[in-house]
Write an enzyme that holds these catalytic residues in place. Structure first.
Site, mmCIF file in Angstrom:
data_model
loop_
_atom_site.group_PDB
_atom_site.id
_atom_site.type_symbol
_atom_site.label_atom_id
_atom_site.label_comp_id
_atom_site.label_asym_id
_atom_site.label_seq_id
_atom_site.Cartn_x
_atom_site.Cartn_y
_atom_site.Cartn_z
ATOM 1 N N SER A 134 -61.434 35.877 27.989
ATOM 2 C CA SER A 134 -61.528 34.537 28.554
ATOM 3 C C SER A 134 -62.982 34.208 28.900
ATOM 4 O O SER A 134 -63.857 34.288 28.041
ATOM 5 C CB SER A 134 -60.606 34.428 29.772
ATOM 6 N N ASP A 269 -52.386 29.041 23.378
ATOM 7 C CA ASP A 269 -53.302 29.310 24.475
ATOM 8 C C ASP A 269 -53.721 27.990 25.120
ATOM 9 O O ASP A 269 -54.344 27.142 24.484
ATOM 10 C CB ASP A 269 -54.528 30.068 23.942
ATOM 11 N N HIS A 298 -52.366 34.288 27.078
ATOM 12 C CA HIS A 298 -53.792 34.315 27.419
ATOM 13 C C HIS A 298 -54.056 35.392 28.469
ATOM 14 O O HIS A 298 -55.001 36.176 28.336
ATOM 15 C CB HIS A 298 -54.225 32.940 27.945
#
Length: 374
Positions: A134, A269, A298
């Site tokens: 991320s 996502d 995610h």
């Protein structure tokens, strides 16, 4: 098999006064490794950079599985974001870390803290395999110019490195940005009140929140940091900054390191839509881009740590094999060129010898004719 419940591979590190970070370590870099052997596994290390919240304990099962998948030959370390892990229970020799945290929790400062950790706590001969998740991918990407010579390869998992505000989750947050101050105030007040209840009740609240979902025990423990208002505040602040800073893709930076980055995009996502992956492949046709085939979320650290670690491990093995093949081909080409060069030189010498013989014959012939005429 290591126990996910064990904490003997976690430690607090003081990067500088007032800046403690929580570090997790599986394995140690080989003391015999040298900078002259960059291709050997004993000279490599996986370094995991988390998303937001940046609590490295969420990644414990992922890191453990990755470490075991490589037969414990490659250390797997991870570093939390500054200010994201509660220091309430720090004691003993690390008691001095419980002081007031210096205000160094911005996105750029998180990048600099990771760089400082690499320079001061990881041997200089160790080549790094950054594993970003991320916003950790954004941090990892920003690190690459500083660790260029030490960078072996990089895995960007569900990478939020562009247009964060245009993602589904980003648009929702932007829609309610007017009320964000009130939402933050309410949540921080709730966290403050819950911080006074026992850890048993706090754990029960977390389990009730996740319901019947099968969550790794280490992820449940990591979530306990939400009962520290300072940690929640740091996470909120970083999230706000991410929406402002993570805009257009830094194409020049990606282009520079494209041969050392592997991208992994999820099918559904909300933070990093799959369209970004298609765009990455369109911009850089030679990029190593993969799309999830296992419906992994995610926040994979909650339920898919083992699966994700297995994917990364096998992916890395494939990359290593490709590197070995390329190196073998390059070495073969070098040897072949040397042989050709030697053969060419030998041929030139033979030609010169022949010319010398012919010239000698001509000289003898002229001398003979001169004697006859005399």
């Amino acid at each position: 098999m290591m126990d996910c419940g064990s904490t003997n591979h976690m430690e607090w590190v003081s990067l500088k006064p007032g800046v403690p970070v929580h570090v997790m370590k599986f394995g140690q870099p080989s003391p015999e490794a040298t900078s002259t052997c960059p291709s050997k596994d004993d000279n490599l290390m996986f370094l995991v950079i988390p998303g937001n919240p940046g609590v490295i304990e969420y990644y414990e099962k992922f890191m453990e599985t990755l470490y075991l998948a490589n037969d414990k030959r490659i250390p797997v370390w991870g570093i939390s974001h500054t200010g994201h892990v509660s220091t309430k229970h720090v004691d003993g020799s690390m008691k001095e870390l419980k002081g007031q945290l210096i205000n160094e929790t911005s996105l750029e400062q998180q990048v600099q803290h990771k760089l400082l950790f690499i320079k001061t706590h990881i041997p200089c001969h160790t080549r790094l395999i950054l594993v970003g998740h991320s916003i950790g991918c954004f941090i990892a990407l920003r690190l690459l110019p500083y660790i260029d010579e030490r960078s072996h390869h990089n895995f960007f998992l569900f990478p939020t490195i562009e247009r964060l505000s245009s993602s589904f989750a980003g648009r929702i947050i932007s829609t309610f940005s007017t009320f964000f101050f009130l939402i933050r105030w309410f949540l921080l007040t709730l966290v403050f009140l819950l911080s006074f209840v026992s850890s048993r009740i706090q754990s029960g609240i977390i389990r009730a929140y996740f319901g019947r979902s099968v969550i790794d025990e280490c992820a449940l423990r990591a979530t306990m940091s939400i009962f520290d208002t300072s940690c929640v505040q740091c996470s909120f602040t970083l999230g706000e900054e991410e929406l402002k800073v993570v805009n257009e893709l830094d194409k020049d930076l990606v282009q520079k390191y494209i041969d050392r980055i592997s991208f992994y995009y999820g099918l559904n996502d909300h933070w990093c839509p799959i369209e970004f992956g298609y765009n990455m492949k369109r911009l850089f046709p030679m990029a190593d881009v993969r799309f999830c085939q296992d419906q992994i979320e995610h926040a994979f650290v909650l339920r898919f740590s083992r699966i994700m670690a297995t994917i990364v491990s096998e992916w890395f093995r494939t990359i290593q094999n490709s590197m070995a093949e390329r190196m073998l081909i390059q070495n073969s080409d070098v040897k072949l060129n040397k042989l050709r060069s030697r053969s060419s030189n030998n041929g030139t010498l033979k030609d010169e010898e022949k010319k010398g013989e012919i010239f000698g014959d001509e000289t003898r012939y002229l001398k003979m004719n001169h004697n006859d005429s005399s």
